[in-house]
Design an enzyme around this catalytic site. Structure first.
Site, PDB file in Angstrom:
ATOM      1  N   ARG A  84     -14.556   8.726 -36.529  1.00 43.59           N
ATOM      2  CA  ARG A  84     -15.552   7.336 -36.712  1.00 43.59           C
ATOM      3  C   ARG A  84     -16.774   8.073 -37.371  1.00 43.59           C
ATOM      4  O   ARG A  84     -17.459   7.757 -38.453  1.00 43.59           O
ATOM      5  CB  ARG A  84     -15.736   6.680 -35.507  1.00 43.59           C
ATOM      6  CG  ARG A  84     -15.976   5.204 -35.937  1.00 43.59           C
ATOM      7  CD  ARG A  84     -15.896   4.385 -35.006  1.00 43.59           C
ATOM      8  NE  ARG A  84     -17.005   3.136 -34.944  1.00 43.59           N
ATOM      9  CZ  ARG A  84     -17.409   2.616 -34.003  1.00 43.59           C
ATOM     10  NH1 ARG A  84     -17.062   2.755 -32.597  1.00 43.59           N
ATOM     11  NH2 ARG A  84     -18.227   1.576 -34.148  1.00 43.59           N
ATOM     12  N   MET A 109     -15.164  -4.171 -43.400  1.00 47.55           N
ATOM     13  CA  MET A 109     -14.535  -4.607 -42.090  1.00 47.55           C
ATOM     14  C   MET A 109     -14.723  -3.452 -40.882  1.00 47.55           C
ATOM     15  O   MET A 109     -13.765  -3.595 -40.084  1.00 47.55           O
ATOM     16  CB  MET A 109     -13.022  -4.761 -42.354  1.00 47.55           C
ATOM     17  CG  MET A 109     -12.974  -6.064 -43.371  1.00 47.55           C
ATOM     18  SD  MET A 109     -13.850  -7.378 -42.910  1.00 47.55           S
ATOM     19  CE  MET A 109     -12.899  -8.284 -41.490  1.00 47.55           C
ATOM     20  N   ARG A 110     -15.800  -2.643 -41.081  1.00 50.63           N
ATOM     21  CA  ARG A 110     -15.836  -1.617 -40.042  1.00 50.63           C
ATOM     22  C   ARG A 110     -17.127  -1.842 -39.464  1.00 50.63           C
ATOM     23  O   ARG A 110     -18.232  -2.152 -39.932  1.00 50.63           O
ATOM     24  CB  ARG A 110     -15.852  -0.150 -40.354  1.00 50.63           C
ATOM     25  CG  ARG A 110     -14.335   0.143 -40.961  1.00 50.63           C
ATOM     26  CD  ARG A 110     -14.299   1.611 -41.344  1.00 50.63           C
ATOM     27  NE  ARG A 110     -13.074   1.915 -41.926  1.00 50.63           N
ATOM     28  CZ  ARG A 110     -11.909   1.973 -40.912  1.00 50.63           C
ATOM     29  NH1 ARG A 110     -12.091   2.132 -39.547  1.00 50.63           N
ATOM     30  NH2 ARG A 110     -10.736   2.094 -41.598  1.00 50.63           N
ATOM     31  N   ILE A 111     -17.283  -1.521 -37.944  1.00 46.75           N
ATOM     32  CA  ILE A 111     -18.691  -1.674 -37.387  1.00 46.75           C
ATOM     33  C   ILE A 111     -19.205  -0.496 -37.230  1.00 46.75           C
ATOM     34  O   ILE A 111     -18.456   0.674 -36.724  1.00 46.75           O
ATOM     35  CB  ILE A 111     -18.100  -2.312 -35.661  1.00 46.75           C
ATOM     36  CG1 ILE A 111     -17.275  -3.484 -35.741  1.00 46.75           C
ATOM     37  CG2 ILE A 111     -19.484  -2.346 -34.944  1.00 46.75           C
ATOM     38  CD1 ILE A 111     -17.843  -4.610 -36.445  1.00 46.75           C
ATOM     39  N   HIS A 128     -22.154 -12.837 -42.895  1.00 46.20           N
ATOM     40  CA  HIS A 128     -21.161 -13.162 -42.243  1.00 46.20           C
ATOM     41  C   HIS A 128     -20.557 -14.700 -42.374  1.00 46.20           C
ATOM     42  O   HIS A 128     -21.430 -15.532 -42.628  1.00 46.20           O
ATOM     43  CB  HIS A 128     -21.597 -13.079 -40.723  1.00 46.20           C
ATOM     44  CG  HIS A 128     -20.584 -13.449 -39.781  1.00 46.20           C
ATOM     45  ND1 HIS A 128     -19.397 -12.535 -39.210  1.00 46.20           N
ATOM     46  CD2 HIS A 128     -20.258 -14.551 -38.952  1.00 46.20           C
ATOM     47  CE1 HIS A 128     -18.645 -13.143 -38.408  1.00 46.20           C
ATOM     48  NE2 HIS A 128     -19.177 -14.441 -38.128  1.00 46.20           N
ATOM     49  N   VAL A 163     -22.738  -6.494 -32.618  1.00 48.53           N
ATOM     50  CA  VAL A 163     -21.573  -7.075 -33.656  1.00 48.53           C
ATOM     51  C   VAL A 163     -22.076  -8.637 -34.122  1.00 48.53           C
ATOM     52  O   VAL A 163     -22.075  -9.344 -33.302  1.00 48.53           O
ATOM     53  CB  VAL A 163     -20.333  -7.460 -33.218  1.00 48.53           C
ATOM     54  CG1 VAL A 163     -19.296  -7.909 -34.245  1.00 48.53           C
ATOM     55  CG2 VAL A 163     -19.677  -5.982 -32.793  1.00 48.53           C
ATOM     56  N   GLU A 193     -21.192 -18.432 -49.822  1.00 43.53           N
ATOM     57  CA  GLU A 193     -21.591 -16.683 -49.840  1.00 43.53           C
ATOM     58  C   GLU A 193     -22.191 -16.268 -51.341  1.00 43.53           C
ATOM     59  O   GLU A 193     -23.178 -15.703 -51.398  1.00 43.53           O
ATOM     60  CB  GLU A 193     -20.410 -15.920 -49.188  1.00 43.53           C
ATOM     61  CG  GLU A 193     -20.279 -16.301 -47.742  1.00 43.53           C
ATOM     62  CD  GLU A 193     -19.075 -15.328 -47.420  1.00 43.53           C
ATOM     63  OE1 GLU A 193     -18.948 -13.988 -47.891  1.00 43.53           O
ATOM     64  OE2 GLU A 193     -18.521 -15.633 -46.229  1.00 43.53           O
TER      65      GLU A 193
HETATM   66  C1  GRF Z   1     -16.454 -12.647 -46.916  1.00 42.91           C
HETATM   67  O1  GRF Z   1     -16.030 -14.042 -46.309  1.00 42.91           O
HETATM   68  C2  GRF Z   1     -17.331 -12.153 -45.759  1.00 42.91           C
HETATM   69  O2  GRF Z   1     -18.384 -12.816 -45.315  1.00 42.91           O
HETATM   70  C3  GRF Z   1     -16.742 -11.411 -44.701  1.00 42.91           C
HETATM   71  O3  GRF Z   1     -15.467 -10.808 -45.490  1.00 42.91           O
HETATM   72  C4  GRF Z   1     -15.036 -11.741 -46.706  1.00 42.91           C
HETATM   73  C5  GRF Z   1     -15.161 -10.520 -47.694  1.00 42.91           C
HETATM   74  O4  GRF Z   1     -14.434 -11.105 -49.071  1.00 42.91           O
HETATM   75  N1  GRF Z   1     -17.269 -10.563 -43.997  1.00 42.91           N
HETATM   76  P1  GRF Z   1     -14.504 -10.336 -50.305  1.00 42.91           P
HETATM   77  O5  GRF Z   1     -13.916  -9.147 -49.878  1.00 42.91           O
HETATM   78  O6  GRF Z   1     -15.929 -10.367 -50.730  1.00 42.91           O
HETATM   79  O7  GRF Z   1     -13.768 -11.167 -51.266  1.00 42.91           O
END
Ligand code: GRF
Length: 217
Positions: A84, A109-111, A128, A163, A193
């Protein structure tokens, strides 16, 4: 390790802030940022797109827009912690190479470890898919539906060592409708978003301290 909080400079449209967008998946959020950028004079410019694999669909959006995009998969190291840290080093190297001034997480998708966060604190931003502090973590929509929420939405926030716990910058609400599936809610929140994130990045690039003053005042 609790690094100091360093905001990016105040940018201008003639000298826009250099941003790097980090993704893991389809990159619809990235596409909304690139589209916003292409339709006007902005305070930021995407100079680099990084993904944590070579397969992330969103890399294609960057390539089409002529933006350098690099997949950085996890290195082959047996020890998970070392793996990591090394992965983050590789990412950090690219960010530095491109003189990145602000990191935008868009479905990454990683912390990050505190080691990485401490280097970029104040210049590392995430979106988020819930109204934080409600429903942090990887299952925001599932948790909102299970909780019987009637309103959900999205939150742009600074990333800290926790997180989805960093200072909130901006939020946008959407209704939860009777009978919504996780997918229905996810799609509705994504629309919000895609409207909120690019505008918020532009506002931060123009005047970052505005967001901190508002939080602390
Ligand atoms: C979004 O809903 C974001 O908030 C979340 O993951 C999703 C990403 O979607 N963390 P994309 O890959 O931008 O379509």
């Amino acid at each position: 390790m609790d690094g100091s909080f360093t905001l990016p400079r105040d940018a201008s449209t003639s000298d826009p802030l250099r941003i790097a967008v980090l993704i893991s998946g389809g990159g619809s959020g990235l596409a909304s940022i690139l589209s916003y950028e292409s339709f006007g004079s902005r305070f930021f410019r995407t100079v680099l797109v990084l993904a944590d694999s070579n397969e992330a669909g969103g890399l294609g959006h960057a390539r089409k827009a002529g933006i350098d995009s690099i997949g950085i998969p996890l290195p082959e190291i047996g020890n998970k912690k070392e793996q990591r840290l090394k992965h983050e080093e590789l990412i950090h190297e690219q960010l530095e190479k491109y003189n990145t001034e602000l990191i935008i997480l868009a479905g990454y998708m990683r912390i990050f470890t505190p080691v990485f966060v401490s280097k970029w604190k104040g210049r590392l931003i995430n979106i988020h898919p819930s109204l934080l502090p409600k429903y942090p973590g990887a299952h925001a929509h599932r948790d909102a539906l299970a909780d019987g929420a009637v309103i959900s939405g999205c939150t742009v926030h600074f990333v800290d060592e926790g997180v989805d716990t960093g200072r909130i910058i901006a939020q946008s609400e959407v209704p939860v409708l009777t009978g919504d599936s996780i997918g229905d809610l996810q799609e509705r929140v994504k629309v919000a978003e895609h409207a909120l994130y690019p505008r918020t990045i532009d506002a931060i690039a123009e005047n970052p301290s505005l967001f901190i003053d508002r939080q602390d005042g």
